[in-house]
Design an enzyme around this catalytic site. Structure first.
Site, PDB file in Angstrom:
ATOM      1  N   ASP A  37      -4.818  -8.240  -6.389  1.00 40.57           N
ATOM      2  CA  ASP A  37      -5.840  -7.443  -5.706  1.00 40.57           C
ATOM      3  C   ASP A  37      -5.291  -6.056  -5.375  1.00 40.57           C
ATOM      4  O   ASP A  37      -4.196  -5.686  -5.811  1.00 40.57           O
ATOM      5  CB  ASP A  37      -6.332  -8.178  -4.450  1.00 40.57           C
ATOM      6  CG  ASP A  37      -5.243  -8.412  -3.418  1.00 40.57           C
ATOM      7  OD1 ASP A  37      -4.151  -7.792  -3.524  1.00 40.57           O
ATOM      8  OD2 ASP A  37      -5.475  -9.216  -2.507  1.00 40.57           O
ATOM      9  N   ALA A  38      -6.036  -5.300  -4.590  1.00 39.59           N
ATOM     10  CA  ALA A  38      -5.642  -3.928  -4.252  1.00 39.59           C
ATOM     11  C   ALA A  38      -4.331  -3.877  -3.469  1.00 39.59           C
ATOM     12  O   ALA A  38      -3.639  -2.865  -3.480  1.00 39.59           O
ATOM     13  CB  ALA A  38      -6.752  -3.252  -3.456  1.00 39.59           C
TER      14      ALA A  38
END
Length: 182
Positions: A37-38
């Site tokens: 993810d980010a």
């Protein structure tokens, strides 16, 4: 076909007989950038995808063709094996490039169902655990059916007594040791 018959011998690349369940119950993969993810850690839903992919690979390594179990444009198997329950515990964050070892621990529950417990380790440390429970059904009428013969063979050959790869079975879920992935 008996357990392991028709399995592909990786050294020979042709049909052979597998004797060691570690050949199909211990798999490896790597965390890829698209799995994160980010924040740069494994996105939570990837774990269940990896479980299903590991199960598919395990069946293939054992010698069961995907078309025997999963629908294809050419044919639909007589029984479907939907997941009816899943759970997962995340122990440590995983980042891009982390090596993963996935150990499958299948168990027949009754004539129409089985479950596979998955243990994920990276660099010798447990990072996650998961379970997926499947039920065999007739895909047309959605009624329970006996497990397909191929799955029964895989389960029998994968039983702990047959496995040189077996370790302690998965324990009930406990809280994670460190922060969970995003």
């Amino acid at each position: 076909m008996q357990p392991g018959e028709g399995a592909i011998n990786p050294e020979l690349g042709e049909p052979g007989t597998r004797q060691d369940p570690a050949d199909w119950l211990e798999l490896r993969r790597m965390v890829r950038f698209g799995d994160t993810d980010a924040a740069g850690v494994m996105q939570f839903h990837q774990l269940l995808r990896w479980c299903h992919e590991a199960w598919e690979e395990s069946l293939e390594r054992f010698g069961i063709a995907a078309a025997e179990i999963f629908p294809t444009p050419a044919a639909t198997p007589a029984r479907a094996l939907p997941v009816v329950h899943c759970d997962a515990d995340y122990r440590r964050p995983l980042v891009c490039g982390a090596p993963l070892r996935i150990r499958l621990e299948p168990q027949r529950l009754e004539a129409s169902s089985f479950e596979v417990a998955y243990r994920f380790t990276s660099e010798g440390r447990e990072v996650a655990r998961a379970r997926l429970r499947h039920v065999a059904i007739d895909p047309t009428v959605r009624q329970r059916q006996a497990l397909p013969d191929a799955v029964e063979r895989w389960l029998a050959a994968s039983a702990p007594a047959a496995s040189s790869a077996s370790a302690a079975p998965l324990e009930p879920a406990t809280p994670p040791a460190e922060s969970a992935p995003g």
